[in-house]
Design a protein around this motif. Structure first.
Motif, PDB file in Angstrom:
ATOM      1  N   VAL A 106       0.836  -1.204   0.000  1.00 22.48           N
ATOM      2  CA  VAL A 106       0.000   0.000   0.000  1.00 22.48           C
ATOM      3  C   VAL A 106       0.870   1.254   0.000  1.00 22.48           C
ATOM      4  CG1 VAL A 106      -1.711   1.312   1.313  1.00 22.48           C
ATOM      5  CG2 VAL A 106      -1.940  -1.172   1.096  1.00 22.48           C
ATOM      6  N   VAL A 109       2.349   1.854  -3.495  1.00 23.85           N
ATOM      7  CA  VAL A 109       1.361   2.438  -4.409  1.00 23.85           C
ATOM      8  C   VAL A 109       1.266   3.949  -4.191  1.00 23.85           C
ATOM      9  CG1 VAL A 109      -1.113   2.562  -4.930  1.00 23.85           C
ATOM     10  CG2 VAL A 109       0.032   0.333  -4.766  1.00 23.85           C
ATOM     11  N   GLU A 110       1.228   4.369  -2.943  1.00 25.73           N
ATOM     12  CA  GLU A 110       1.142   5.804  -2.651  1.00 25.73           C
ATOM     13  C   GLU A 110       2.386   6.536  -3.137  1.00 25.73           C
ATOM     14  OE1 GLU A 110      -1.483   7.313  -1.726  1.00 25.73           O
ATOM     15  OE2 GLU A 110      -2.670   5.527  -1.230  1.00 25.73           O
ATOM     16  N   GLU A 144      -7.193  -4.692  -2.081  1.00 20.80           N
ATOM     17  CA  GLU A 144      -7.486  -3.377  -1.501  1.00 20.80           C
ATOM     18  C   GLU A 144      -7.139  -2.240  -2.457  1.00 20.80           C
ATOM     19  OE1 GLU A 144      -5.755  -0.626   2.184  1.00 20.80           O
ATOM     20  OE2 GLU A 144      -5.622  -2.815   2.314  1.00 20.80           O
ATOM     21  N   VAL A 145      -5.964  -2.303  -3.077  1.00 23.77           N
ATOM     22  CA  VAL A 145      -5.566  -1.189  -3.945  1.00 23.77           C
ATOM     23  C   VAL A 145      -6.389  -1.155  -5.233  1.00 23.77           C
ATOM     24  CG1 VAL A 145      -3.253  -0.995  -2.966  1.00 23.77           C
ATOM     25  CG2 VAL A 145      -3.611  -2.491  -4.947  1.00 23.77           C
ATOM     26  N   SER A 148      -9.845   0.319  -4.224  1.00 29.37           N
ATOM     27  CA  SER A 148      -9.756   1.757  -3.975  1.00 29.37           C
ATOM     28  C   SER A 148      -9.788   2.580  -5.257  1.00 29.37           C
ATOM     29  CB  SER A 148      -8.454   2.071  -3.224  1.00 29.37           C
ATOM     30  OG  SER A 148      -7.322   1.919  -4.071  1.00 29.37           O
ATOM     31  N   LYS A 150      -7.163   3.012  -7.100  1.00 31.12           N
ATOM     32  CA  LYS A 150      -5.815   3.527  -7.338  1.00 31.12           C
ATOM     33  C   LYS A 150      -5.024   2.645  -8.300  1.00 31.12           C
ATOM     34  CE  LYS A 150      -5.669   5.795  -2.823  1.00 31.12           C
ATOM     35  NZ  LYS A 150      -5.044   5.835  -1.474  1.00 31.12           N
TER      36      LYS A 150
END
Length: 295
Positions: A106, A109-110, A144-145, A148, A150
């Motif tokens: 995570v 990714v950010e 999750e990503v 989202s 993203k």
């Protein structure tokens, strides 16, 4: 340029521009990077292959500095995560290692979104199999990503079939591709089960180092190089185009990832799609690569 659908929402150009050397160029200005991307787009190559570790964790930022909103909407960005090396933002790492924990995936990714100045990653790959991977934790992080928004799709790189199956078993989101090393010199995937595994499941493969990292043109491969040159002359392209066309000819729908900083060479990447290769020509090159005829 042909396009390959990885799922109902994402297509990539059949040939992919690899940016692993982006930070090695003498000129990393936004203008020069944009010129490289435009040279790709002129050929219908819309997919740009990145990884967080490229350029000592700097290549994504070099790309991001070059992107305008209009240019971003014309390309697909592939990037990768999980390699932690003592460089860049991880310079304090005591040892090179892999990290497929939720926090790292995570967080990566950010970082990638921020550095590339974009609100989405089109395709995120786990870069290397992690022998310490908790497949349920990693799988949940990838789910999750995607959920989202993203990340549009997820896959892996350098995974063997059993690594793929383990990770997929901990996910609800389908993995869409595996980027592995394949070339005339690294042809083992065609017989060791790697290509067969994904071909059976209709999962397109991406091929990194499709020219064998330049070794294809070394003196010890002179016979293969000569044959490539003969075919290239017949078809009005260069040797590299023929070598890449050898991968394109396979029914597994392989997407070669081509990396160079030379604008003239970038402008010729698309020539591989112009090469005609029948079965006997494919096996002729394979025979030269093996160094003997097939059994």
């Amino acid at each position: 340029m042909d396009r390959i659908a990885l799922n109902d929402d994402l297509e990539l150009s059949r040939l992919v521009y690899g940016m692993w050397r982006l930070g090695d160029a003498e000129d990393t200005s936004p203008e020069h990077v944009r010129a490289k991307i435009e040279a790709c787009l002129d050929q219908g190559i819309t997919t740009m292959d990145q990884a967080d570790i490229y350029g000592g964790y700097m290549a994504e930022e070099i790309l991001g500095n070059a992107l305008t909103p209009e240019l971003r909407d014309r390309i697909e960005i592939v990037t990768k995560c999980d390699i932690v090396a003592p460089a860049g933002r991880y310079e304090s790492a005591k040892v090179k290692h892999y990290d497929t924990s939720r926090a790292h995936v995570v967080g990566s990714v950010e970082h990638s979104l921020r550095l590339m100045q974009t609100d989405r990653i089109d395709l995120l790959l786990i870069h290397r199999p992690d022998p310490l991977m908790d497949h349920e934790e990693t799988g949940a992080a990838l789910d999750e990503v995607v959920k989202s928004g993203k990340v549009r799709a997820v896959g892996v790189s350098n995974f063997r079939p059993w690594d793929w199956e383990l990770l997929q078993s901990g996910m609800s989101t389908p993995l869409v591709t595996n980027q592995i090393e394949m070339s005339l010199l690294n042809h083992a995937p065609f017989t060791n089960g790697d290509v067969a595994f994904h071909q059976r499941q209709k999962q397109p493969l991406m091929a990194w180092s499709p020219l064998g990292g330049g070794a294809l043109f070394a003196p010890e491969n002179a016979a293969l190089r000569t044959r490539l040159g003969e075919i290239a002359e017949e078809q009005g392209v260069d040797d590299a185009a023929v070598a890449v066309a050898w991968l394109l000819a396979h029914p597994a729908r392989i997407l070669p990832v081509m990396g160079t900083n030379n604008l003239d060479r970038i402008a010729r990447i698309g020539d591989a799609a112009k090469v005609t290769m029948d079965r006997e020509t494919w096996f002729d090159l394979y025979t030269h690569a093996l160094g003997h005829e097939v059994p």
